[in-house]
Design a protein around this motif. Structure first.
Motif, PDB file in Angstrom:
ATOM      1  N   ILE A  47      38.091  41.902  37.466  1.00 41.50           N
ATOM      2  CA  ILE A  47      37.090  41.148  38.362  1.00 41.50           C
ATOM      3  C   ILE A  47      35.619  41.273  37.955  1.00 41.50           C
ATOM      4  O   ILE A  47      35.281  42.439  37.723  1.00 41.50           O
ATOM      5  N   TYR A  48      35.035  40.173  37.813  1.00 43.86           N
ATOM      6  CA  TYR A  48      33.677  40.221  37.452  1.00 43.86           C
ATOM      7  C   TYR A  48      32.847  39.077  38.518  1.00 43.86           C
ATOM      8  O   TYR A  48      33.314  38.200  38.458  1.00 43.86           O
ATOM      9  N   LYS A  49      31.849  39.504  38.791  1.00 42.89           N
ATOM     10  CA  LYS A  49      30.952  38.608  39.909  1.00 42.89           C
ATOM     11  C   LYS A  49      29.740  37.928  39.045  1.00 42.89           C
ATOM     12  O   LYS A  49      29.107  38.768  38.307  1.00 42.89           O
ATOM     13  N   VAL A  50      29.569  36.647  39.196  1.00 42.06           N
ATOM     14  CA  VAL A  50      28.587  36.026  38.432  1.00 42.06           C
ATOM     15  C   VAL A  50      27.542  35.305  39.586  1.00 42.06           C
ATOM     16  O   VAL A  50      28.442  34.822  40.560  1.00 42.06           O
ATOM     17  N   GLY A  51      26.387  35.253  39.454  1.00 41.87           N
ATOM     18  CA  GLY A  51      25.394  34.453  40.510  1.00 41.87           C
ATOM     19  C   GLY A  51      24.125  34.626  39.963  1.00 41.87           C
ATOM     20  O   GLY A  51      23.683  35.846  39.676  1.00 41.87           O
ATOM     21  N   PHE A  52      23.524  33.515  40.109  1.00 37.95           N
ATOM     22  CA  PHE A  52      21.692  33.532  39.701  1.00 37.95           C
ATOM     23  C   PHE A  52      21.351  34.666  40.921  1.00 37.95           C
ATOM     24  O   PHE A  52      21.810  34.414  42.013  1.00 37.95           O
ATOM     25  N   PRO A  53      20.136  35.124  40.526  1.00 38.48           N
ATOM     26  CA  PRO A  53      19.511  35.918  41.618  1.00 38.48           C
ATOM     27  C   PRO A  53      19.109  35.372  42.791  1.00 38.48           C
ATOM     28  O   PRO A  53      18.725  34.176  42.734  1.00 38.48           O
ATOM     29  N   ARG A  54      19.112  35.875  43.962  1.00 34.57           N
ATOM     30  CA  ARG A  54      19.031  35.360  45.326  1.00 34.57           C
ATOM     31  C   ARG A  54      19.958  34.290  45.493  1.00 34.57           C
ATOM     32  O   ARG A  54      19.223  33.421  46.331  1.00 34.57           O
ATOM     33  N   SER A  55      21.199  34.411  45.286  1.00 31.65           N
ATOM     34  CA  SER A  55      22.376  33.408  45.481  1.00 31.65           C
ATOM     35  C   SER A  55      23.373  34.117  46.350  1.00 31.65           C
ATOM     36  O   SER A  55      24.561  33.653  46.166  1.00 31.65           O
ATOM     37  N   GLY A  56      23.011  35.295  47.056  1.00 33.40           N
ATOM     38  CA  GLY A  56      23.989  35.995  47.846  1.00 33.40           C
ATOM     39  C   GLY A  56      24.963  37.148  47.040  1.00 33.40           C
ATOM     40  O   GLY A  56      25.871  37.438  47.346  1.00 33.40           O
ATOM     41  N   ASN A  57      24.340  37.499  45.918  1.00 28.92           N
ATOM     42  CA  ASN A  57      24.969  38.433  45.291  1.00 28.92           C
ATOM     43  C   ASN A  57      25.217  39.550  45.939  1.00 28.92           C
ATOM     44  O   ASN A  57      26.411  40.399  45.926  1.00 28.92           O
ATOM     45  N   THR A  58      24.320  40.250  46.406  1.00 28.25           N
ATOM     46  CA  THR A  58      24.518  41.552  47.318  1.00 28.25           C
ATOM     47  C   THR A  58      25.606  41.195  48.283  1.00 28.25           C
ATOM     48  O   THR A  58      26.524  42.060  48.545  1.00 28.25           O
ATOM     49  N   PHE A  59      25.453  40.153  49.202  1.00 27.40           N
ATOM     50  CA  PHE A  59      26.294  39.818  50.131  1.00 27.40           C
ATOM     51  C   PHE A  59      27.789  39.807  49.601  1.00 27.40           C
ATOM     52  O   PHE A  59      28.790  40.390  50.126  1.00 27.40           O
ATOM     53  N   VAL A  60      27.983  39.215  48.343  1.00 26.86           N
ATOM     54  CA  VAL A  60      29.341  39.147  47.845  1.00 26.86           C
ATOM     55  C   VAL A  60      30.049  40.652  47.427  1.00 26.86           C
ATOM     56  O   VAL A  60      30.955  41.270  47.389  1.00 26.86           O
ATOM     57  N   ASP A  61      28.786  41.347  46.901  1.00 25.93           N
ATOM     58  CA  ASP A  61      29.053  42.654  46.355  1.00 25.93           C
ATOM     59  C   ASP A  61      29.530  43.557  47.629  1.00 25.93           C
ATOM     60  O   ASP A  61      30.779  44.279  47.437  1.00 25.93           O
ATOM     61  N   VAL A  62      29.032  43.332  48.661  1.00 24.04           N
ATOM     62  CA  VAL A  62      29.373  44.210  50.066  1.00 24.04           C
ATOM     63  C   VAL A  62      30.807  43.873  50.362  1.00 24.04           C
ATOM     64  O   VAL A  62      31.610  44.441  50.796  1.00 24.04           O
ATOM     65  N   MET A  63      31.036  42.421  50.229  1.00 28.77           N
ATOM     66  CA  MET A  63      32.294  41.846  50.780  1.00 28.77           C
ATOM     67  C   MET A  63      33.285  42.510  49.721  1.00 28.77           C
ATOM     68  O   MET A  63      34.506  42.937  50.244  1.00 28.77           O
ATOM     69  N   LEU A  64      33.202  42.595  48.600  1.00 29.53           N
ATOM     70  CA  LEU A  64      34.302  42.809  47.423  1.00 29.53           C
ATOM     71  C   LEU A  64      34.351  44.461  47.656  1.00 29.53           C
ATOM     72  O   LEU A  64      35.605  44.953  47.342  1.00 29.53           O
ATOM     73  N   GLU A  65      33.279  45.239  47.626  1.00 29.39           N
ATOM     74  CA  GLU A  65      33.430  46.424  48.080  1.00 29.39           C
ATOM     75  C   GLU A  65      34.144  47.000  49.215  1.00 29.39           C
ATOM     76  O   GLU A  65      34.836  48.017  49.279  1.00 29.39           O
ATOM     77  N   ASN A  66      34.397  46.127  50.301  1.00 27.70           N
ATOM     78  CA  ASN A  66      34.877  46.475  51.322  1.00 27.70           C
ATOM     79  C   ASN A  66      36.424  45.957  51.324  1.00 27.70           C
ATOM     80  O   ASN A  66      37.275  46.228  52.231  1.00 27.70           O
ATOM     81  N   ILE A  67      36.767  45.121  50.581  1.00 31.07           N
ATOM     82  CA  ILE A  67      37.952  44.624  50.347  1.00 31.07           C
ATOM     83  C   ILE A  67      38.842  45.325  49.070  1.00 31.07           C
ATOM     84  O   ILE A  67      40.105  45.682  49.468  1.00 31.07           O
ATOM     85  N   LEU A  68      38.050  45.688  48.002  1.00 32.27           N
ATOM     86  CA  LEU A  68      38.707  46.414  46.904  1.00 32.27           C
ATOM     87  C   LEU A  68      38.336  47.916  46.877  1.00 32.27           C
ATOM     88  O   LEU A  68      37.349  48.141  46.948  1.00 32.27           O
TER      89      LEU A  68
END
Length: 222
Positions: free
Chosen positions: A13-34
């Motif tokens: 799995i790899y996350k993609v997103g333009f800066p300031r597009s919720g990247n940190t939010f998605v990271d935290v979600m994935l860190e707490n799921i996986l």
């Protein structure tokens, strides 16, 4: 289905997103799921012109069994304007025509052309409590069903994850209440509606397919 490497269990799995597009939010979600998800290992850069990003996706673009791409997409009038000190229409169009601004489109184009498994998360839905909770539960159930060996059985609540992301990246707080007038701050309000409509028309003309497929709901009425 994507194959798992037992030595690198989350290389699928790899996350993609333009800066300031919720990247940190998605990271935290994935860190707490996986289990063992790590931004430094599961992100190939937030700019589509980086060597690491282009080299990886060039090899995998047509790979139907390649890694899952999780893409975070935000209104271009928000995340792009947030990078410009003087957001006049002319400066915004100039930015959009430069490498950094073009990255927004390049990242989206990469997502569109990728033949493997992919997930598109709209930032505006992520930060909405009702929609965010729904997305969090859907992601958890999706990974629990397909990758139970690396998915946490229990995860924090949406509010807990939101609070963690605030502490990780204080910039996210800009999208909460403004301390001075209790209104939400939006970068696009820095420019007139007339200029916002002109930006819509510019992108719709330059990138008609991507605009129609992914960005048209950001278009404002004249």
């Amino acid at each position: 289905m994507v194959a798992l490497n037992i030595y690198q269990p989350n290389s699928f799995i790899y996350k993609v997103g333009f800066p300031r597009s919720g990247n940190t939010f998605v990271d935290v979600m994935l860190e707490n799921i996986l289990i063992n998800y790590d931004q430094s290992n599961n992100e190939l850069g937030r700019h589509g012109n980086s060597y690491r990003f282009k080299n990886f996706w060039k090899k995998n673009l047509s790979n139907e069994n390649g890694p899952i791409m999780v893409f975070s997409l935000r209104n271009y009038k928000e995340c792009i304007i947030s990078h410009i000190d003087d957001p006049s229409y002319e400066n915004i169009i100039c930015f959009l025509n430069r490498t950094q601004g073009v990255d927004y489109i390049r990242l989206l184009d990469t997502y569109d052309k990728y033949k493997g498994n992919k997930l598109l998360l709209y930032y505006e839905s992520l930060i909405d409590k009702k929609e965010g909770e729904k997305i969090l539960n859907q992601l958890h159930n999706l990974f629990l069903e397909n990758f139970p060996q690396i998915t946490r059985k229990e995860i924090p609540s949406f509010e807990e994850i939101k609070n963690i992301s605030f502490s990780v990246y204080s910039e996210v707080k800009k999208f909460g209440p403004n301390k001075s007038n209790n209104e939400k701050i939006y970068h696009s309000k820095k420019i007139t509606k007339e200029d916002r409509v002109k930006i819509d028309k510019f992108l719709e003309k330059e990138y008609p397919y991507l605009f129609s497929e992914y960005l048209s709901h950001y278009k404002e009425e004249e």
